[in-house]
Write a protein that holds these residues in place. Sequence first.
Motif, PDB file in Angstrom:
ATOM      1  N   PHE A   1     -36.949 -20.062  65.246  1.00 41.12           N
ATOM      2  CA  PHE A   1     -36.938 -21.085  64.070  1.00 41.12           C
ATOM      3  C   PHE A   1     -36.105 -20.582  63.019  1.00 41.12           C
ATOM      4  N   ASN A   2     -35.196 -20.005  63.256  1.00 44.52           N
ATOM      5  CA  ASN A   2     -34.332 -19.677  61.777  1.00 44.52           C
ATOM      6  C   ASN A   2     -33.132 -20.580  61.853  1.00 44.52           C
ATOM      7  N   ILE A   3     -33.808 -21.963  61.535  1.00 43.94           N
ATOM      8  CA  ILE A   3     -32.951 -23.086  61.476  1.00 43.94           C
ATOM      9  C   ILE A   3     -33.363 -23.763  60.216  1.00 43.94           C
ATOM     10  N   PRO A   4     -32.322 -24.336  59.264  1.00 42.16           N
ATOM     11  CA  PRO A   4     -30.960 -23.769  59.586  1.00 42.16           C
ATOM     12  C   PRO A   4     -30.355 -22.549  59.129  1.00 42.16           C
ATOM     13  N   ASN A   5     -29.562 -22.101  59.841  1.00 38.02           N
ATOM     14  CA  ASN A   5     -29.167 -20.478  59.673  1.00 38.02           C
ATOM     15  C   ASN A   5     -27.791 -20.398  59.123  1.00 38.02           C
ATOM     16  N   THR A   6     -27.105 -21.540  58.787  1.00 38.14           N
ATOM     17  CA  THR A   6     -25.751 -21.367  58.280  1.00 38.14           C
ATOM     18  C   THR A   6     -25.886 -22.703  56.875  1.00 38.14           C
ATOM     19  N   GLY A   7     -24.907 -22.520  56.150  1.00 35.22           N
ATOM     20  CA  GLY A   7     -24.704 -23.526  54.896  1.00 35.22           C
ATOM     21  C   GLY A   7     -25.491 -23.284  53.955  1.00 35.22           C
ATOM     22  N   PRO A   8     -25.766 -24.095  53.044  1.00 30.85           N
ATOM     23  CA  PRO A   8     -26.112 -23.958  51.623  1.00 30.85           C
ATOM     24  C   PRO A   8     -27.768 -24.032  51.938  1.00 30.85           C
ATOM     25  N   GLU A   9     -28.365 -24.900  52.850  1.00 29.07           N
ATOM     26  CA  GLU A   9     -29.546 -25.002  53.027  1.00 29.07           C
ATOM     27  C   GLU A   9     -30.293 -23.924  54.092  1.00 29.07           C
ATOM     28  N   ARG A  10     -29.439 -23.117  54.445  1.00 29.44           N
ATOM     29  CA  ARG A  10     -30.041 -21.936  55.453  1.00 29.44           C
ATOM     30  C   ARG A  10     -31.076 -21.358  54.957  1.00 29.44           C
ATOM     31  N   LEU A  11     -32.134 -20.924  55.841  1.00 34.62           N
ATOM     32  CA  LEU A  11     -33.305 -20.269  55.198  1.00 34.62           C
ATOM     33  C   LEU A  11     -32.739 -18.850  55.032  1.00 34.62           C
ATOM     34  N   GLN A  12     -33.307 -18.268  53.876  1.00 33.26           N
ATOM     35  CA  GLN A  12     -32.727 -16.998  53.138  1.00 33.26           C
ATOM     36  C   GLN A  12     -33.719 -15.847  53.371  1.00 33.26           C
ATOM     37  N   ASN A  13     -34.634 -15.970  53.794  1.00 33.43           N
ATOM     38  CA  ASN A  13     -35.788 -14.970  53.877  1.00 33.43           C
ATOM     39  C   ASN A  13     -36.854 -15.199  55.150  1.00 33.43           C
ATOM     40  N   LEU A  14     -36.625 -14.466  56.083  1.00 29.63           N
ATOM     41  CA  LEU A  14     -37.499 -14.826  57.247  1.00 29.63           C
ATOM     42  C   LEU A  14     -38.693 -14.086  57.363  1.00 29.63           C
ATOM     43  N   ASN A  15     -38.952 -13.064  56.392  1.00 23.66           N
ATOM     44  CA  ASN A  15     -40.029 -12.581  56.268  1.00 23.66           C
ATOM     45  C   ASN A  15     -40.784 -12.597  54.858  1.00 23.66           C
ATOM     46  N   PRO A  16     -41.354 -13.712  54.420  1.00 23.55           N
ATOM     47  CA  PRO A  16     -41.756 -14.158  53.143  1.00 23.55           C
ATOM     48  C   PRO A  16     -42.954 -13.256  52.793  1.00 23.55           C
ATOM     49  N   ASN A  17     -44.031 -12.883  53.921  1.00 16.98           N
ATOM     50  CA  ASN A  17     -44.865 -11.847  53.773  1.00 16.98           C
ATOM     51  C   ASN A  17     -45.895 -12.404  52.532  1.00 16.98           C
ATOM     52  N   VAL A  18     -46.390 -13.747  52.810  1.00 15.74           N
ATOM     53  CA  VAL A  18     -47.391 -14.017  51.966  1.00 15.74           C
ATOM     54  C   VAL A  18     -48.654 -14.427  52.755  1.00 15.74           C
ATOM     55  N   SER A  19     -49.806 -13.383  52.215  1.00 27.15           N
ATOM     56  CA  SER A  19     -51.229 -13.513  52.943  1.00 27.15           C
ATOM     57  C   SER A  19     -52.003 -14.347  52.083  1.00 27.15           C
ATOM     58  N   PHE A  20     -52.936 -15.192  53.264  1.00 34.06           N
ATOM     59  CA  PHE A  20     -53.736 -16.172  52.626  1.00 34.06           C
ATOM     60  C   PHE A  20     -55.066 -15.344  52.874  1.00 34.06           C
ATOM     61  N   SER A  21     -55.193 -14.219  53.132  1.00 36.24           N
ATOM     62  CA  SER A  21     -56.433 -13.518  53.182  1.00 36.24           C
ATOM     63  C   SER A  21     -56.747 -12.569  52.087  1.00 36.24           C
ATOM     64  N   PRO A  22     -57.899 -12.349  51.516  1.00 36.95           N
ATOM     65  CA  PRO A  22     -59.270 -12.759  52.256  1.00 36.95           C
ATOM     66  C   PRO A  22     -59.635 -14.203  51.701  1.00 36.95           C
ATOM     67  N   GLU A  23     -58.973 -14.863  50.778  1.00 38.29           N
ATOM     68  CA  GLU A  23     -59.617 -15.728  50.261  1.00 38.29           C
ATOM     69  C   GLU A  23     -59.815 -16.964  51.223  1.00 38.29           C
ATOM     70  N   PHE A  24     -58.977 -17.196  51.998  1.00 40.07           N
ATOM     71  CA  PHE A  24     -59.184 -18.211  53.049  1.00 40.07           C
ATOM     72  C   PHE A  24     -59.467 -17.844  54.209  1.00 40.07           C
ATOM     73  N   ASP A  25     -59.969 -16.672  54.471  1.00 38.95           N
ATOM     74  CA  ASP A  25     -60.643 -16.291  55.644  1.00 38.95           C
ATOM     75  C   ASP A  25     -61.855 -17.348  55.898  1.00 38.95           C
TER      76      ASP A  25
END
Length: 233
Positions: free
Chosen positions: A87-111
């Motif tokens: 799912f690393n798409i797009p992986n080239t050009g100006p729109e490429r995904l820059q960070n595949l590990n955003p590491n944003v947790s929705f826990s515990p607020e949305f558990d």
Amino acid sequence: MHRPNLNNLSPNERTLLANLIQLYTTPNIIDIHGNAVSSGIHSDPALFLSFHRNYIGGLETFLLQQGYPQWVPLPAWNPVEQIPQEFNIPNTGPERLQNLNPNVSFSPEFDQENLINFATVEELGEALIPRHNLVHRRIGGVMNNMRRAPVAPIFWPFHSFIDDIWWDWQRITVVVPSCIGLSIVNATRLLDNCGLHIDMKANFYTSPWIRIKQQKPAPLTVTPRGTIVKLYY
């Protein structure tokens, strides 16, 4: 309904699903989201949730038509996990995904056990939007362009994850209906249909057709399913 975890699919399955999502996201589909963003979809908490559920629904209909019912409901991606390489798409050009590990947790607020803290769908949506926006920013590239974010296939499983939170909230809560003015029989039936328990303060001689004068919890409040509702008359 809980959606399957995208990262639990095999690499071949993820590759195929990503390809199907790209086939679906035509310029017209992208424009639907872009127009919604321009109309303020991210500043209306309830509409934010309902729009994206319907938007995902269009993709799910497409997947069924293409003969892939195993991905309906659409798998979800939890942004505390890494974006899979497929799912690393797009992986080239100006729109490429820059960070595949955003590491944003929705826990515990949305558990699940904490979702009852949100009294209305507006409160839930208002709390979700900033966390949702943070995920888009941390991934970067086209995901940080709200109008064009659906170009990235990961957009879709991410919003499936958001939708699962809303679905959990809907499943474990209920808006208490008004029983005031109803007979005991009809009030009992109404509350029972909503998944609420009834504790009637009555005496032996009370007719079932006496009208309800007061109830707790109050009508139109959000409460967990299974809550005991006391009826007074």
